[in-house]
Design a protein around this motif. Structure first.
Motif, PDB file in Angstrom:
ATOM      1  N   ASN A 105     -44.954  29.221 -22.644  1.00 55.10           N
ATOM      2  CA  ASN A 105     -43.839  28.295 -22.382  1.00 55.10           C
ATOM      3  C   ASN A 105     -43.065  28.025 -23.672  1.00 55.10           C
ATOM      4  OD1 ASN A 105     -44.871  28.107 -19.771  1.00 55.10           O
ATOM      5  ND2 ASN A 105     -46.048  26.270 -20.235  1.00 55.10           N
ATOM      6  N   TRP A 106     -42.766  29.089 -24.410  1.00 58.72           N
ATOM      7  CA  TRP A 106     -42.210  28.944 -25.756  1.00 58.72           C
ATOM      8  C   TRP A 106     -40.839  28.278 -25.791  1.00 58.72           C
ATOM      9  CZ3 TRP A 106     -37.646  31.587 -26.716  1.00 58.72           C
ATOM     10  CH2 TRP A 106     -37.328  32.614 -25.824  1.00 58.72           C
ATOM     11  N   ARG A 107     -40.152  28.278 -24.662  1.00 56.27           N
ATOM     12  CA  ARG A 107     -38.843  27.624 -24.643  1.00 56.27           C
ATOM     13  C   ARG A 107     -38.965  26.096 -24.636  1.00 56.27           C
ATOM     14  NH1 ARG A 107     -38.129  32.156 -21.396  1.00 56.27           N
ATOM     15  NH2 ARG A 107     -36.409  33.539 -22.026  1.00 56.27           N
ATOM     16  N   ASN A 108     -40.154  25.619 -24.283  1.00 54.62           N
ATOM     17  CA  ASN A 108     -40.397  24.181 -24.255  1.00 54.62           C
ATOM     18  C   ASN A 108     -41.503  23.853 -25.258  1.00 54.62           C
ATOM     19  OD1 ASN A 108     -38.648  23.663 -21.927  1.00 54.62           O
ATOM     20  ND2 ASN A 108     -40.199  24.795 -20.777  1.00 54.62           N
ATOM     21  N   ASN A 109     -41.265  22.861 -26.078  1.00 52.86           N
ATOM     22  CA  ASN A 109     -42.208  22.519 -27.131  1.00 52.86           C
ATOM     23  C   ASN A 109     -43.572  22.142 -26.556  1.00 52.86           C
ATOM     24  OD1 ASN A 109     -43.033  21.931 -29.777  1.00 52.86           O
ATOM     25  ND2 ASN A 109     -42.616  19.764 -29.489  1.00 52.86           N
ATOM     26  N   GLY A 110     -44.641  22.695 -27.152  1.00 56.91           N
ATOM     27  CA  GLY A 110     -45.974  22.258 -26.763  1.00 56.91           C
ATOM     28  C   GLY A 110     -46.823  23.257 -26.042  1.00 56.91           C
ATOM     29  N   GLY A 111     -46.322  24.460 -25.805  1.00 53.12           N
ATOM     30  CA  GLY A 111     -47.141  25.459 -25.136  1.00 53.12           C
ATOM     31  C   GLY A 111     -47.572  25.009 -23.753  1.00 53.12           C
ATOM     32  N   LEU A 112     -48.870  25.119 -23.474  1.00 51.81           N
ATOM     33  CA  LEU A 112     -49.387  24.733 -22.164  1.00 51.81           C
ATOM     34  C   LEU A 112     -49.589  23.225 -22.043  1.00 51.81           C
ATOM     35  CD1 LEU A 112     -52.053  27.513 -21.469  1.00 51.81           C
ATOM     36  CD2 LEU A 112     -49.743  27.331 -20.546  1.00 51.81           C
ATOM     37  N   ARG A 113     -49.403  22.517 -23.133  1.00 52.51           N
ATOM     38  CA  ARG A 113     -49.564  21.050 -23.148  1.00 52.51           C
ATOM     39  C   ARG A 113     -50.919  20.638 -22.580  1.00 52.51           C
ATOM     40  NH1 ARG A 113     -43.767  17.978 -22.647  1.00 52.51           N
ATOM     41  NH2 ARG A 113     -42.635  19.403 -24.005  1.00 52.51           N
ATOM     42  N   LEU A 114     -51.948  21.175 -23.163  1.00 47.40           N
ATOM     43  CA  LEU A 114     -53.306  20.848 -22.765  1.00 47.40           C
ATOM     44  C   LEU A 114     -53.726  19.524 -23.405  1.00 47.40           C
ATOM     45  CD1 LEU A 114     -54.939  24.365 -23.265  1.00 47.40           C
ATOM     46  CD2 LEU A 114     -53.926  23.422 -21.180  1.00 47.40           C
ATOM     47  N   THR A 115     -54.798  18.940 -22.878  1.00 48.14           N
ATOM     48  CA  THR A 115     -55.293  17.686 -23.450  1.00 48.14           C
ATOM     49  C   THR A 115     -55.903  17.954 -24.826  1.00 48.14           C
ATOM     50  OG1 THR A 115     -57.494  17.933 -22.477  1.00 48.14           O
ATOM     51  CG2 THR A 115     -55.841  16.743 -21.169  1.00 48.14           C
ATOM     52  N   TYR A 116     -55.912  16.900 -25.642  1.00 42.54           N
ATOM     53  CA  TYR A 116     -56.518  17.030 -26.964  1.00 42.54           C
ATOM     54  C   TYR A 116     -58.003  17.356 -26.855  1.00 42.54           C
ATOM     55  CZ  TYR A 116     -52.441  15.197 -29.495  1.00 42.54           C
ATOM     56  OH  TYR A 116     -51.202  15.032 -30.062  1.00 42.54           O
ATOM     57  N   ALA A 117     -58.676  16.808 -25.837  1.00 44.42           N
ATOM     58  CA  ALA A 117     -60.102  17.084 -25.670  1.00 44.42           C
ATOM     59  C   ALA A 117     -60.342  18.577 -25.463  1.00 44.42           C
ATOM     60  CB  ALA A 117     -60.666  16.295 -24.494  1.00 44.42           C
ATOM     61  N   THR A 118     -59.534  19.219 -24.629  1.00 44.67           N
ATOM     62  CA  THR A 118     -59.691  20.655 -24.374  1.00 44.67           C
ATOM     63  C   THR A 118     -59.314  21.481 -25.595  1.00 44.67           C
ATOM     64  OG1 THR A 118     -59.392  20.476 -21.976  1.00 44.67           O
ATOM     65  CG2 THR A 118     -58.839  22.580 -22.970  1.00 44.67           C
ATOM     66  N   LEU A 119     -58.214  21.126 -26.268  1.00 43.01           N
ATOM     67  CA  LEU A 119     -57.801  21.876 -27.456  1.00 43.01           C
ATOM     68  C   LEU A 119     -58.829  21.729 -28.575  1.00 43.01           C
ATOM     69  CD1 LEU A 119     -53.974  21.105 -27.502  1.00 43.01           C
ATOM     70  CD2 LEU A 119     -55.041  23.330 -27.100  1.00 43.01           C
ATOM     71  N   GLY A 120     -59.387  20.530 -28.726  1.00 42.44           N
ATOM     72  CA  GLY A 120     -60.417  20.330 -29.735  1.00 42.44           C
ATOM     73  C   GLY A 120     -61.667  21.124 -29.417  1.00 42.44           C
ATOM     74  N   THR A 121     -62.044  21.170 -28.143  1.00 44.70           N
ATOM     75  CA  THR A 121     -63.222  21.924 -27.722  1.00 44.70           C
ATOM     76  C   THR A 121     -62.995  23.423 -27.872  1.00 44.70           C
ATOM     77  OG1 THR A 121     -63.843  20.172 -26.174  1.00 44.70           O
ATOM     78  CG2 THR A 121     -64.780  22.339 -25.772  1.00 44.70           C
TER      79      THR A 121
END
Length: 442
Positions: A168-184
């Motif tokens: 989703n490169w046209r919109n900032n944030g990619g998949l906009r996953l939760t911080y818990a998932t990105l941290g894991t």
């Protein structure tokens, strides 16, 4: 010490609102769905797991491997969740299922940044940067950390870039996953240029954060309360990351020997022996099976179930040390079966990883990736010269640059990233087609 209330953050990357915990569909369940429906995840269906460009439809691809890891991770997460809730979170809205969703989502994405041709593809890209651009002085204008991002190219770091920026490169944030998932997801929470690595800290074995995403991860780490190692860009892992790693280790240890047997590269007797030793004894129903392939598949399932239980207990026993950021090694190799996993690794090296067909496939993969990287790099260098002094591009480079729609002037680090984004995003088949096009093969 880290705090589970912060570690389970439902805040989404590049989004101000915080998703509530819902009994029907939690924010972490949504993370799973977002990953599954992403194009980067779909491309894993045509990316090598162990066996490159093989004709058999039986063996695992990165996609089937990731799905199997996510299944194991869901069970490990739910088991750990019950322990954590009983110890810290009684009376909250969290259920064991939430932990399962977080770990499963991170497992689905754990290989999403891997280039074509498996880990051999990563090795090839690192070698190309070291022997090509570096030797020719083309990386001199980059900082040491920026150079290392390419010289030590890492699929894990590329994966974080995909999840937070490229999808989703046209919109900032990619998949906009939760911080818990990105941290894991972040298996190696450090940059490439850390100078003081902690001995036996598996979080520091590789790097997982490119310079281009460092500020993003700093924000995530701060919100989750991850412990920083000294004053460098190096953090301890999110506790649930150990479960993602264990799920991956369980799957490839047990599944690699199953695949090896199904491909005729391991004998039935040695495969059966290893699996029975993991289990300790033969399951009751095993004596009812007669077909060898069915027997091995049955033992594989039993081994995975057995190891889920063992790893869940190891996590529960060490959860406090993990929260303090002081846990060393990984979970699986604290298992009573640790010596067997080393035996499996050696067996796979002898009979699977060094098999003639695999070696030939890797030779093809090396030629394919090297040729593509040469062509893309030359085209971008010529574009730099054209932008600087009007030097005419070669016809070939002019055509190649059409693969990159944005031809604005960019620092070299940025267009090198775009180049590695393009190559690492290729499937095995697309890389073969691109190579044929470059060479003029019909």
């Amino acid at each position: 010490m880290m705090d589970w209330n912060k570690l389970l953050s439902t805040k989404r990357f590049s989004q101000d609102t915080i998703d509530p915990i819902s009994a029907s569909r939690s924010p972490f369940h949504k993370d799973q769905d977002r990953i599954v429906f992403s194009s980067a995840f779909r491309r894993l269906q045509d990316k090598t797991q162990v066996h490159s460009l093989i004709e058999s439809d039986y063996v695992r691809t990165r996609l089937t491997h990731s799905m199997e890891v996510a299944s194991v991770g869901r069970s490990l997460g739910a088991n750990a969740g019950q322990v954590v809730i009983d110890r810290y979170l009684k009376g909250t809205n969290y259920t064991p299922a939430e932990f399962g969703h977080i770990v499963s989502a991170a497992c689905l994405a754990h290989d999403i940044g891997n280039p074509p041709f498996g880990h051999f593809g990563e090795d090839t890209m690192r070698h190309w940067f070291e022997t090509g651009p570096l030797k020719q002085g083309h990386l001199d204008e980059l900082t040491d950390a920026e150079q290392r991002d390419f010289l030590e190219f890492e699929g894990n770091a590329q994966g974080f870039r995909i999840l937070t920026k490229l999808q989703n490169w046209r919109n900032n944030g990619g998949l906009r996953l939760t911080y818990a998932t990105l941290g894991t997801f972040m298996k190696y929470p450090r940059i490439s240029s850390v100078s003081n690595l902690i001995e036996d800290d598996y979080a520091g074995k590789k790097f997982g954060i490119m310079q281009s995403e460092l500020d993003s991860f700093k924000e995530i780490a701060s919100d989750l309360g991850l412990i920083q190692r000294g004053h460098e860009s190096y953090w301890c892992r999110h506790p649930l990351t150990y479960l993602v790693e264990a799920a991956d280790d369980i799957c490839y240890s047990v599944v690699d020997i199953e695949d090896g047997f199904k491909l005729g590269r391991l004998e039935f007797a040695e495969t059966e022996d290893i699996m029975l030793r993991i289990l300790g004894n033969a399951p009751h129903r095993y004596t009812e099976l007669t077909e060898k392939s069915e027997k091995i598949s049955y033992l594989r399932a039993k081994c995975i179930g057995h190891l889920i239980g063992e790893v869940s207990q190891i996590f529960a026993d060490n959860e406090k040390v993990i929260l303090e950021g002081n846990y060393k090694g990984d979970l699986l190799h604290h298992s009573s079966n640790a010596s067997i996993f080393s035996e499996i690794e050696n067996l796979c090296k002898r009979h699977i990883f060094n098999h003639k067909e695999r070696i030939q496939a890797e030779l093809r993969g090396s030629e394919i990736l090297t040729s593509i990287l040469d062509a893309l790099f030359t085209a971008n260098l010529e574009w730099e010269a054209f932008d600087a002094n009007g030097t005419k591009l070669s016809p070939r480079s002019h055509v190649i640059l059409n693969l990159f729609p944005d031809k604005e002037k960019k620092p070299r680090y940025e267009w090198l990233l775009e180049m590695t984004d393009f190559v690492s995003g290729m499937t095995d088949s697309f890389a073969v087609r691109q190579f044929k096009d470059l060479k003029g093969y019909i």
